[in-house]
Design an enzyme around this catalytic site. Structure first.
Site, PDB file in Angstrom:
ATOM      1  N   HIS A 180       0.557  -1.250  -0.112  1.00 58.90           N
ATOM      2  CA  HIS A 180       0.118  -0.167  -0.167  1.00 58.90           C
ATOM      3  C   HIS A 180       1.363   1.012   0.291  1.00 58.90           C
ATOM      4  O   HIS A 180       1.759   0.847   0.554  1.00 58.90           O
ATOM      5  CB  HIS A 180      -0.602   0.370   1.591  1.00 58.90           C
ATOM      6  CG  HIS A 180      -2.019   0.746   1.589  1.00 58.90           C
ATOM      7  ND1 HIS A 180      -1.708   2.181   1.847  1.00 58.90           N
ATOM      8  CD2 HIS A 180      -3.104   0.976   1.269  1.00 58.90           C
ATOM      9  CE1 HIS A 180      -3.144   2.841   1.844  1.00 58.90           C
ATOM     10  NE2 HIS A 180      -3.748   1.929   1.507  1.00 58.90           N
ATOM     11  N   ASP A 220       3.239  -4.639   7.757  1.00 62.07           N
ATOM     12  CA  ASP A 220       1.558  -3.935   7.469  1.00 62.07           C
ATOM     13  C   ASP A 220       0.742  -4.781   7.069  1.00 62.07           C
ATOM     14  O   ASP A 220       0.019  -5.508   6.794  1.00 62.07           O
ATOM     15  CB  ASP A 220       2.289  -2.891   6.051  1.00 62.07           C
ATOM     16  CG  ASP A 220       0.096  -2.288   6.039  1.00 62.07           C
ATOM     17  OD1 ASP A 220      -0.299  -2.652   6.579  1.00 62.07           O
ATOM     18  OD2 ASP A 220       0.320  -1.636   5.076  1.00 62.07           O
ATOM     19  N   GLN A 249      -4.725  -5.116   6.656  1.00 64.76           N
ATOM     20  CA  GLN A 249      -5.536  -6.445   6.692  1.00 64.76           C
ATOM     21  C   GLN A 249      -5.432  -7.359   6.264  1.00 64.76           C
ATOM     22  O   GLN A 249      -6.384  -8.368   6.352  1.00 64.76           O
ATOM     23  CB  GLN A 249      -5.633  -6.197   4.348  1.00 64.76           C
ATOM     24  CG  GLN A 249      -5.696  -5.441   3.401  1.00 64.76           C
ATOM     25  CD  GLN A 249      -7.274  -4.474   4.214  1.00 64.76           C
ATOM     26  OE1 GLN A 249      -7.992  -5.704   3.962  1.00 64.76           O
ATOM     27  NE2 GLN A 249      -7.052  -3.736   3.431  1.00 64.76           N
ATOM     28  N   LYS A 269     -10.366  -1.262  10.055  1.00 61.87           N
ATOM     29  CA  LYS A 269     -10.727  -2.267   8.545  1.00 61.87           C
ATOM     30  C   LYS A 269     -11.450  -3.806   9.740  1.00 61.87           C
ATOM     31  O   LYS A 269     -11.418  -5.075   9.005  1.00 61.87           O
ATOM     32  CB  LYS A 269     -10.102  -2.471   8.152  1.00 61.87           C
ATOM     33  CG  LYS A 269      -9.286  -0.981   7.337  1.00 61.87           C
ATOM     34  CD  LYS A 269      -8.137  -2.404   5.816  1.00 61.87           C
ATOM     35  CE  LYS A 269      -7.786  -0.487   5.449  1.00 61.87           C
ATOM     36  NZ  LYS A 269      -8.743   0.097   5.243  1.00 61.87           N
ATOM     37  N   CYS A 322      -4.319   2.364  -3.572  1.00 60.07           N
ATOM     38  CA  CYS A 322      -3.457   2.688  -3.369  1.00 60.07           C
ATOM     39  C   CYS A 322      -2.241   1.836  -3.492  1.00 60.07           C
ATOM     40  O   CYS A 322      -1.293   1.497  -2.973  1.00 60.07           O
ATOM     41  CB  CYS A 322      -3.763   3.602  -1.712  1.00 60.07           C
ATOM     42  SG  CYS A 322      -4.853   4.634  -1.204  1.00 60.07           S
TER      43      CYS A 322
END
Lengths: 427, 144
Positions: free
Chosen positions: A142, A220, A223, A246, A384
């Site tokens: 991202h 990261d 998600q 999220k 993104c």
């Protein structure tokens, strides 16, 4: 007064009904927004990778704080301040437990994943990167795990190098090994699960290789948090970032986990209240972890509600959620493949609930607009991840359907039918 | 004079769309319009004329005519955007520069497509209207 026999009968019937029901049947009542309509059609919300909807417990928990025990945290000598502090700090403990952190002091509250990466680039990055250094990331990151590194690298004369992605949306592990050896990067940044492709990366394997090569690692998990069980010790990374909204929590709250020795050695980034031990014009000293990185009054209601969101997810069970979403992805792939000119972007064997697609000759924006008209919320564009879209030669990006614990097979079927109608209208 | 022209054209568009009360019918019509839009000269479909929206790309060319009016041609890579762009060109092209700069554009609102002008849609339409007005305002200032 009561009729225990009858109550027991109903309780047993309810238990059996729940035991035989699907996950969405059990939990959809927790999400009032799912009952609304859009443009006169029942809402089908398939934009969960952008932001998930909130269960009542989260909505109520945030309201309860604002209505009953709002006060600023950490410093008040009064009862409300104590209640608010306990609830907010309680979430820190829940995050630490949830991701297998060694201590709550390793959990830094941030505004989200973007904010957490910026904390690392501006604190660790500025202290540790110098001219000629390399930061290795993947082409499926991202922008939040690319641009902050570009900014600090530009300042330091360092370079950001991407690892390639293969045709099916998996990471090119040979390219990773090659670039690790060639560039000897100071840091390796990798997304746990791709927001555009759904690919789950083998983060433990990547972090082990990076560590052997002497690199610090950042994962990261934006998600991953809503879909996967996370254990930072098993992953073996040095930093892990994620965002709350999220994962059924509020916007504006997320966290950075970092290995304690690294965090201890890092200079503060933002200055202000809360992050200091003592302030004078002769010299200021800083607070201990985690407060050293938490200047100013935080998003207290968001922090409290994030803890409730984690409780909600754990109550449902992440294994249950992941199994449900994997079945949905498989169902969506099969249903979509019946449509002419359809191409699914990202067919890795291990995916979270994300399905990106393009249709030959049609613009994703047109398709997305016509799905919206039929009550179906999806996202279109580059999500993104412009470098990834460029890699696949998809200038206009993709149309992305993304699922959550409450998504049903029927909703996916409705989306596929709506997509077919949109395709007919456009051709 | 030209202000009335823009107003009359907006009324035309509103009347035309009044035939469709269903959301999808309206878009079906927009798609048909998009297919019909006289596209910009391919020679002018260049980066110089590109208005980069987040998702769909819009090209806009403006020409000052000798009589003080402005002629617009435009295109988009997304067909719904192209339909919207076409409507905007139909309403504004050929009007006097000052009238374009000062036009009260209410027709998208009236036909229930105002959301396409919101910056969050990122389809390039809002930027295109801004460009049209800026071009016309600059031209009107030179004419004054």
């Amino acid at each position: 007064m009561g009729r225990p026999g009858l109550n027991l009968y109903f309780a047993e019937r309810f238990r059996l009904k729940m035991a035989n029901s699907t996950l969405p049947e059990r939990i959809r009542r927790d999400f009032p927004i799912l009952d609304r309509s859009v443009h006169g059609k029942p809402l089908v919300y398939l934009d969960n990778a952008a932001s998930a909807q909130k269960p009542l417990a989260v909505i109520e928990g945030q309201r309860e704080y604002l209505a009953n025990y709002h006060a600023n945290i950490h410093r008040g000598a009064h009862h409300l301040a104590q209640l608010a502090t306990e609830a907010y700090e309680g979430t820190r403990g829940k995050i630490a437990d949830h991701i297998g952190a060694g201590s709550t002091e390793e959990i830094i509250f941030t505004a989200g994943s973007t904010d957490a990466v910026n904390l690392v680039t501006q604190s660790w990055g500025r202290a540790n990167l110098s001219a000629g250094d390399t930061v290795l990331v993947t082409r499926m990151e991202h922008h939040a795990n690319i641009v902050p590194w570009q900014m600090v690298c530009a300042e330091k004369g360092a370079e950001v190098v991407p690892v390639d992605v293969q045709e099916d949306g998996t990471l090119d592990l040979e390219d990773f090994a090659r670039k690790l050896e060639r560039h000897q990067p100071k840091l390796v940044g990798v997304v746990h699960a791709s927001n555009t492709l759904g690919t789950i990366n083998p983060v433990a394997e990547l972090c082990a290789a990076a560590r052997t090569a002497g690199a610090v690692t950042l994962v990261d998990g934006s998600q991953a948090l809503p879909h996967l069980t996370i254990d930072v010790a098993a992953i073996g990374c040095d930093f892990y970032v994620a965002t709350g909204h999220k994962a059924y929590g509020p916007t504006g709250i997320g966290f950075l986990w970092g290995r304690r020795d690294l965090l201890d050695a890092m200079p503060p980034w933002r200055g202000g209240g809360e992050m200091i031990r003592s302030v004078s014009f002769d010299g200021t000293t800083y607070n201990d972890l985690p407060h050293k990185f938490e200047a100013g009054t935080p998003h207290i209601s968001g922090g409290i509600a994030l803890g409730i969101a984690l409780d909600w997810m754990n109550g449902v069970g992440l294994d249950t959620i992941h199994a449900h979403e994997s079945a949905l992805v498989q169902h969506a792939h099969q249903a979509l493949q019946t449509l002419p000119g359809m191409r699914i972007i990202g067919t890795a064997p291990e995916k979270v609930g994300v399905v990106s697609l393009v249709v030959d000759g049609l613009h994703p924006y047109d398709l997305g607009t016509l799905l919206d008209g039929q009550g179906i919320a999806v996202r279109t564009g580059h999500h993104c991840t412009e470098p990834l879209m460029a890699h696949f030669g998809l200038e206009s990006g993709t149309l992305r359907m993304s699922f959550a614990a409450y998504t049903t097979r029927e909703e996916i079927d409705r989306a596929v039918i709506a997509l077919e109608r949109a395709m007919r209208m456009l051709s | 004079m030209s202000t009335d022209l823009i107003a009359a054209r907006q009324t035309d568009v509103i009347d035309e769309f009044a035939l469709f009360d269903d959301w999808m019918d309206k878009y079906e019509h927009l798609i048909e319009l998009g297919k019909d839009v006289p596209a910009i000269d391919t020679g002018r479909k260049t980066d110089e004329h590109l208005i980069k929206g987040c998702q769909s790309r819009v090209w806009l060319a403006a020409d000052a005519e000798a009589d003080g009016t402005v002629r617009f041609t435009a295109d988009s890579d997304a067909i719904i955007t192209k339909g919207l762009v076409g409507l905007m060109v139909r309403v504004l092209s050929g009007a006097e520069a000052r009238a374009i700069a000062e036009a009260d554009l209410h027709f998208l609102d009236a036909i229930g497509l105002h959301q396409h002008l919101s910056p969050t849609r990122s389809n390039g339409l809002a930027s295109m209207v801004k460009q049209m007005r800026l071009y016309a305002a600059a031209l009107a200032a030179r004419q004054a």
